[in-house]
Design an enzyme around this catalytic site. Structure first.
Site, PDB file in Angstrom:
ATOM      1  CG  ASP A  90     -19.490 -31.735  -6.459  1.00 38.20           C
ATOM      2  OD1 ASP A  90     -18.683 -31.748  -5.994  1.00 38.20           O
ATOM      3  OD2 ASP A  90     -19.348 -33.086  -6.888  1.00 38.20           O
TER       4      ASP A  90
ATOM      5  CE  LYS B 264     -13.656 -31.901   9.623  1.00 38.45           C
ATOM      6  NZ  LYS B 264     -13.944 -30.982   9.617  1.00 38.45           N
TER       7      LYS B 264
ATOM      8  CE1 TYR C 198     -12.798 -42.688  -1.394  1.00 36.96           C
ATOM      9  CE2 TYR C 198     -12.351 -45.247  -1.283  1.00 36.96           C
ATOM     10  CZ  TYR C 198     -12.927 -44.378  -1.875  1.00 36.96           C
ATOM     11  OH  TYR C 198     -13.855 -44.190  -3.273  1.00 36.96           O
TER      12      TYR C 198
ATOM     13  CE1 TYR D  18     -27.275 -42.818  12.324  1.00 34.88           C
ATOM     14  CE2 TYR D  18     -29.656 -41.322  10.796  1.00 34.88           C
ATOM     15  CZ  TYR D  18     -28.162 -41.298  11.841  1.00 34.88           C
ATOM     16  OH  TYR D  18     -28.016 -40.614  12.350  1.00 34.88           O
TER      17      TYR D  18
ATOM     18  CB  THR E 120     -15.906 -47.635 -12.194  1.00 36.10           C
ATOM     19  OG1 THR E 120     -16.482 -48.691 -10.842  1.00 36.10           O
ATOM     20  CG2 THR E 120     -16.998 -47.450 -13.351  1.00 36.10           C
TER      21      THR E 120
END
Ligand code: UDP
Length: 311
Positions: free
Chosen positions: A31, A91, A145, A159, A175
């Site tokens: 983090d 990013k 976002y 991928y 949530t």
């Protein structure tokens, strides 16, 4: 297993960390605390199965040793959070996703992308199934976002298809629960904080917009089941019980009877989705998952958690 969690200091990341440690796994948490909070993982400081790296996943991610699973949970996630950190949000959900997919390929581990119901934007289909492509404003106040999460989904599938990386995709709906940031502006924690402080609850617009609220323990169980399933395409995770914002305010006030708070009305923020409700048929069928915690139970637990902290 040895498991990497980006965003381990966040609301969901910290709960997933606890769950996986409880299952006996070794967890490496990452983090940069842009919106995550040290207090969410402070209780793990002496846990021998937990290692913490304070770093931003938009930088190349180097982790020694094997990595069997990667949960990419890092990102500002509240409308206030991602508008305050617009470039960082873009990013972490582009370069950050890319870096972790590269790491998954290098280590031969499995990667799970925490995507979002915001991929559906202000939806024209209701409830929202995974097959719906969404109605997102590409330059709007949520675009940093929404579009970055949509890019992350494309990246994850690329991928998987081109490089054969084992990938999983979830779309998380609203949530709530302990460890939400009381100052990030999201509706449930904001109303609980306002009610405990006897301040007016701020209803945006007329309060008739809807959301569907999932308690955190139900959600993280669904995330873990998705990771351990064989299913590649996106899975909606959320509670399909839909209600208006006005009803959320009333339910919270009813659970805090000593509060003297009233309601106050504010302008509706731009591009705020008018309705939202997950179609969870896929999660039921593939994962045998559905939420079990009622709102009454979940809200009561959350209020108990914040009563001491916020009063
Ligand atoms: N909302 C509100 N008052 C608040 C915070 C939020 O009326 O103090 C409304 C907001 O307009 C939105 C809903 O509650 O329609 C959920 O907002 P939140 O920020 O929790 O997340 P979103 O679901 O919009 O991403």
């Amino acid at each position: 297993m040895r498991i990497l969690i980006s965003g381990a200091g966040g609301f969901l990341g910290s709960h997933i960390t606890d769950m996986l440690l409880g299952q006996g796994h070794e967890v490496v948490g990452m983090d940069n605390f842009i919106t995550g909070r040290k207090e969410n993982i402070a209780h793990l400081a002496t846990n021998k199965n937990f290692t913490f790296i304070e770093a931003d996943v938009i930088q190349p991610v180097k982790v020694d040793g094997p990595i069997d699973r990667i949960y990419h949970m890092a990102s500002p996630a509240s409308p206030i959070g991602y508008v305050k950190h617009q470039v960082a949000t873009l990013k972490v959900n582009s370069q950050g996703t890319w870096n972790l997919l590269e790491l998954a390929e290098e280590k031969g581990g499995r990667f799970l992308m925490a995507s979002t119901s915001e991929c559906y934007g202000d939806p024209a289909v209701h409830p929202q199934p995974e097959s719906y492509w969404g109605n997102v404003n590409p330059i709007g106040m949520r675009s940093m976002y929404d579009e970055a999460k949509r890019f992350s989904e494309a990246c994850t599938m690329a991928y998987h298809r081109e490089r054969g990386v084992q990938t999983r995709l979830i779309r998380i709906f609203n949530t709530y629960g302990p460890r939400m940031d009381p100052y990030d502006g999201r509706v449930v924690i904001t109303f609980i904080k306002q009610a405990l402080h006897n301040e007016a609850l701020t209803i945006f617009g007329d309060g008739m917009q809807t959301r569907s609220l999932c308690y955190v323990s139900d959600l993280i169980r669904g995330i873990n089941l998705t990771m351990e399933s064989d299913f590649i395409e996106p899975i909606n995770l959320g509670n399909p019980n839909e209600l208006t914002i006005l009803d959320i305010a009333k339910e919270i006030l009813a659970l805090i009877p000593q509060s003297t708070s009233k309601l106050t009305y504010r302008d509706m923020p731009p591009d705020d989705p008018k309705i939202r409700k997950p179609d969870i048929r896929r999660a039921k069928e593939i994962l045998n998952w559905e939420p079990v915690i009622t709102r009454k139970e979940g809200l009561a637990k959350m209020i108990e958690f914040y009563r001491d902290q916020l009063v």
